[in-house]
Design an enzyme around this catalytic site. Structure first.
Site, PDB file in Angstrom:
ATOM      1  N   CYS A 129       0.832  -1.207   0.000  1.00 35.52           N
ATOM      2  CA  CYS A 129       0.000   0.000   0.000  1.00 35.52           C
ATOM      3  C   CYS A 129       0.866   1.256   0.000  1.00 35.52           C
ATOM      4  O   CYS A 129       1.380   1.668   1.036  1.00 35.52           O
ATOM      5  CB  CYS A 129      -0.937  -0.005   1.202  1.00 35.52           C
ATOM      6  SG  CYS A 129      -2.001   1.446   1.263  1.00 35.52           S
ATOM      7  N   CYS A 161      -0.429   4.132   2.157  1.00 37.72           N
ATOM      8  CA  CYS A 161      -0.212   3.936   3.592  1.00 37.72           C
ATOM      9  C   CYS A 161       1.254   4.158   3.957  1.00 37.72           C
ATOM     10  O   CYS A 161       1.558   4.772   4.970  1.00 37.72           O
ATOM     11  CB  CYS A 161      -0.560   2.512   4.028  1.00 37.72           C
ATOM     12  SG  CYS A 161      -2.019   1.818   3.275  1.00 37.72           S
ATOM     13  N   ASP A 162       2.160   3.631   3.169  1.00 34.13           N
ATOM     14  CA  ASP A 162       3.554   3.531   3.606  1.00 34.13           C
ATOM     15  C   ASP A 162       4.557   4.357   2.807  1.00 34.13           C
ATOM     16  O   ASP A 162       5.729   4.424   3.187  1.00 34.13           O
ATOM     17  CB  ASP A 162       3.990   2.053   3.565  1.00 34.13           C
ATOM     18  CG  ASP A 162       3.156   1.197   4.513  1.00 34.13           C
ATOM     19  OD1 ASP A 162       2.761   1.724   5.571  1.00 34.13           O
ATOM     20  OD2 ASP A 162       2.886   0.036   4.197  1.00 34.13           O
TER      21      ASP A 162
END
Ligand code: NDP
Length: 314
Positions: free
Chosen positions: A138, A141-142
């Site tokens: 992701c 997200c990261d």
């Protein structure tokens, strides 16, 4: 069946942000929810490390801890949380029938499906070992953790193209590893990728191994045309080769799109079966965020409560 069927008012299947949020709302509305956690208690967030984009955590939090917090909040209002995996359903009955672990039958006035989706992985040992330590599925997200670094992303669909351009804004350079000599992504997305100066697309390329002891420090890539192997020095490795919605057991009962995401009536969590609602990633291939899953979990509990009230089920 080894046990007597059990009757519940609100059954929640799944224990990610959607399932637990549905449980918090349903419990507070006195629906006495029973929640089954499924194969991966806590869902996809339990395989990420830090979560920094969930509102209310100004210092960030760890994904597994966040799911423990969600669970504790659902329990605080009386949710009955259980281990167990839904193995089949019969939505022709009223109440609806869901069987867990092939043995336990639950008859439910309302069912909230929050079974999520699972990222597809390449299947390399090194990918599994470094998951959460430089390997991620992701970028939204990261990606932030790799600011100003060089990263690689594998995949050639719209998700990979979108995530590559997202990463290009944060990172010094992005290698996009594409297994064929063309991308599957829409022409517009391909155009954007190919016109981003700091994205280098490596066509005809396969990921052989992700390198690194404790964290990622490189990727070994094999060109299946030239038969050459090279090592990319990268600090992060993103996998964007698609997701599988966890919806197989609802096949034949619920309307789904061509890849299995459950269809809901726009602006609600209602499925085509009365009293059955879907929330979170199992019904959403577009946003796939913890906060959007939690939002639809809340919607599902409210939809369930209103459905029961309209039916006069107390
Ligand atoms: P897709 O299934 O569309 O694409 C997956 C990609 O991963 C393909 O290019 C495939 O390669 C590649 N791939 C699969 N397995 C491997 C492997 N083992 N090694 C290397 N590469 C592999 O998934 P997406 O998540 O990209 O998209 C899912 C759906 O969501 C699509 O319908 C897409 O259009 C949609 N979407 C739309 C967006 C938008 O409109 N903004 C944004 C994101 C998604 P190959 O091509 O060779 O098969």
């Amino acid at each position: 069946m080894s046990q007597e069927p059990e009757k519940v008012k609100c059954l929640i299947i799944g224990s990610g942000p959607a399932g637990y949020t549905a449980a918090i709302y349903a419990a507070r509305a006195d629906l006495k929810p029973v929640l089954y956690q499924g194969l991966q208690p806590g869902g996809q967030l339990t395989i990420t490390t830090e979560v920094e984009n969930y509102p209310g955590y100004p210092k960030g939090t760890m994904g597994p801890q966040m799911m423990e917090d969600f669970k504790a909040q659902a329990e605080r209002f009386g949710t009955d949380i259980r281990f167990g995996y839904a193995t089949s359903v019969d939505f022709s009955t009223q109440p609806r029938t869901v069987i867990f672990d092939e043995t336990h039958t639950v008859l439910a006035d309302t069912v909230i499906i929050a079974t999520g989706a699972s990222a597809k992985w390449l299947g390399l040992e090194s990918e599994q070992r470094l998951n959460g330590f430089g390997v991620s599925a992701c970028a939204v997200c990261d990606g932030f953790f790799f600011k100003n670094q060089v990263v690689a992303i594998v995949g050639a669909g719209d998700t990979a193209a979108e995530e590559a351009t997202y990463l290009a804004k944060l990172c010094k350079k992005v290698f996009m590893i594409v297994r064929r000599d063309e991308m599957r992504a829409s022409k517009a997305m391909q155009h954007r990728v190919l016109n981003t100066a700091n994205i280098e697309v490596l066509f005809n390329s396969e990921t052989k191994e992700i390198l690194g002891g404790k964290t990622v420090d490189g990727v070994k890539v094999f060109n299946n045309k030239t038969k050459e192997e090279r090592t990319l020095e990268v600090g992060g490795f993103f996998v964007a080769i698609g997701h599988d919605p966890n919806s197989k057991i609802f096949n034949g009962w619920l309307d789904m799109d061509e890849v299995g995401y459950i269809k809901t009536v726009p602006g609600s969590t209602r499925t085509n079966v009365e009293g059955v609602f879907a929330a979170g990633d199992v019904a959403d291939h577009v946003y796939r965020q913890a906060v959007t899953a939690a939002g639809t979990g809340c919607m599902a509990a409210i939809d369930a409560e209103r459905y029961l009230a309209a039916k006069g089920i107390h």
